[in-house]
Design a protein around this motif. Structure first.
Motif, short mmCIF file in Angstrom:
data_model
loop_
_atom_site.label_atom_id
_atom_site.label_comp_id
_atom_site.label_asym_id
_atom_site.label_seq_id
_atom_site.Cartn_x
_atom_site.Cartn_y
_atom_site.Cartn_z
N SER A 173 22.55 -0.12 -16.69
CA SER A 173 23.09 -1.30 -17.35
C SER A 173 23.19 -1.05 -18.84
O SER A 173 22.31 -0.46 -19.45
N SER B 98 20.74 -13.64 -21.93
CA SER B 98 19.52 -14.15 -22.56
C SER B 98 19.79 -14.53 -24.01
O SER B 98 20.40 -13.77 -24.76
N ALA C 62 22.21 -17.36 -16.83
CA ALA C 62 21.17 -16.38 -17.14
C ALA C 62 21.05 -15.29 -16.07
O ALA C 62 20.74 -14.14 -16.38
N GLY C 63 21.32 -15.63 -14.82
CA GLY C 63 21.18 -14.68 -13.74
C GLY C 63 22.34 -13.72 -13.57
O GLY C 63 22.29 -12.83 -12.72
N GLY C 64 23.39 -13.90 -14.39
CA GLY C 64 24.54 -13.00 -14.34
C GLY C 64 25.74 -13.60 -13.62
O GLY C 64 25.64 -14.66 -12.99
N THR D 216 24.95 -8.63 -15.73
CA THR D 216 23.73 -8.67 -14.93
C THR D 216 22.69 -9.66 -15.45
O THR D 216 21.83 -10.12 -14.69
N LYS D 217 22.76 -9.97 -16.74
CA LYS D 217 21.75 -10.83 -17.34
C LYS D 217 22.29 -11.45 -18.62
O LYS D 217 23.00 -10.82 -19.38
N GLY E 98 23.58 -8.19 -20.53
CA GLY E 98 23.41 -6.94 -19.80
C GLY E 98 24.64 -6.73 -18.94
O GLY E 98 25.08 -7.65 -18.25
#
Length: 268
Positions: free
Chosen positions: A222, A197, A179-181, A194-195, A214
């Protein structure tokens, strides 16, 4: 853009947009003839409503059988289906890597590469736009960020011995753990996600997954890409979805669900 992977995706979508706009504005007889030839080839595959072309349950399909159940032009009302991806869009699995191996399945979807150890797989792409071109929107001087152009790269793969279920489980784990990239390499291109979700899972099939990605496109900007995965029996269909404007701006967009529904319907 700093990410060449994102730029390549955007350029591919741009080319699709220009082709669609040129067609809408009227093409030459040679263009019409070529389009007719392409459609004739695609129409050799049965449309989604043909029950004889659906995938047998519990059986790993061969490459030839997957060709029959993979998306064809006759299956969609809008847009253009390509049954043979151009060389620049094809990436071998061993050319894809991530800084966290858990996240690798997400990049495989993005690159239209089969998950895990598939028995066979085929690739397709679809491109289309949600709005008709106006007089101010044409191939000459086109502002591509204002055109609602969508592109989907998809992979349909078959598996033995529960491989499809295992592949989808790995994707679910990736969506949760990454989830945090993460950083990825696709061929010679580097990409920073970058993300990650999860969104509402797609309907149809036995189980599925939908994820927003992202993607860094500059120092402080982004873009947005989406992936959708549907399992039907021992067959897994994965969809990498981009919208030209959203790749550049990061704005949300609607997935062309009619294309995904058409592919899933052919799996039985």
């Amino acid at each position: 853009m700093s990410s060449t992977a994102v730029r390549r995706t955007a350029l591919a979508a741009s080319a699709a947009a220009l082709a669609l706009l040129a067609t809408a504005c009227g093409g030459s007889s040679d263009d019409d003839s070529a389009a007719g030839d392409d459609k004739a080839k695609a129409d050799q595959s049965a449309p989604a409503g043909d029950a004889d072309q659906s995938a047998p349950a519990g059986k790993a399909l061969t490459a030839a059988e997957l060709e029959k159940v993979a998306l064809a032009q006759a299956d969609v009302k809008n847009g253009e289906v390509t049954t043979e991806l151009p060389a620049e869009d094809k990436v071998a699995k061993d050319q894809i890597s991530t800084d966290d191996e858990t996240c690798l399945p997400l990049v495989h979807v993005q690159a239209a590469v089969a998950q895990g150890e598939s028995a066979a797989d085929v690739q397709r792409s679809w491109s289309g736009q949600s709005e008709a071109p106006s007089e101010s929107k044409g191939p000459d001087g086109q502002d591509m960020t204002t055109v609602d152009v969508n592109q989907i790269m998809l992979n349909v793969a078959s598996y033995e011995d529960g491989g499809a279920e295992q592949a989808l489980a790995a994707l679910n784990t990736a969506a949760e753990k990454c989830a945090g990239g993460f950083d990825a390499t696709v061929g010679s291109d580097k990409m920073r996600v970058t993300k990650v979700s999860e969104t509402d899972a797609p309907k149809g099939g036995d189980e599925g997954l939908a994820v927003d990605l992202g993607v860094a496109t500059g120092k402080d900007s982004s873009g947005l890409m989406k992936i959708v995965v549907v399992r039907k029996g021992s067959t897994l269909a994965t969809f990498s979805v981009v919208n030209l404007s959203s790749v550049m701006t990061g704005a949300d967009f609607e997935v062309p669900t009619e294309v995904i529904d058409a592919q899933v319907a052919k799996l039985g």
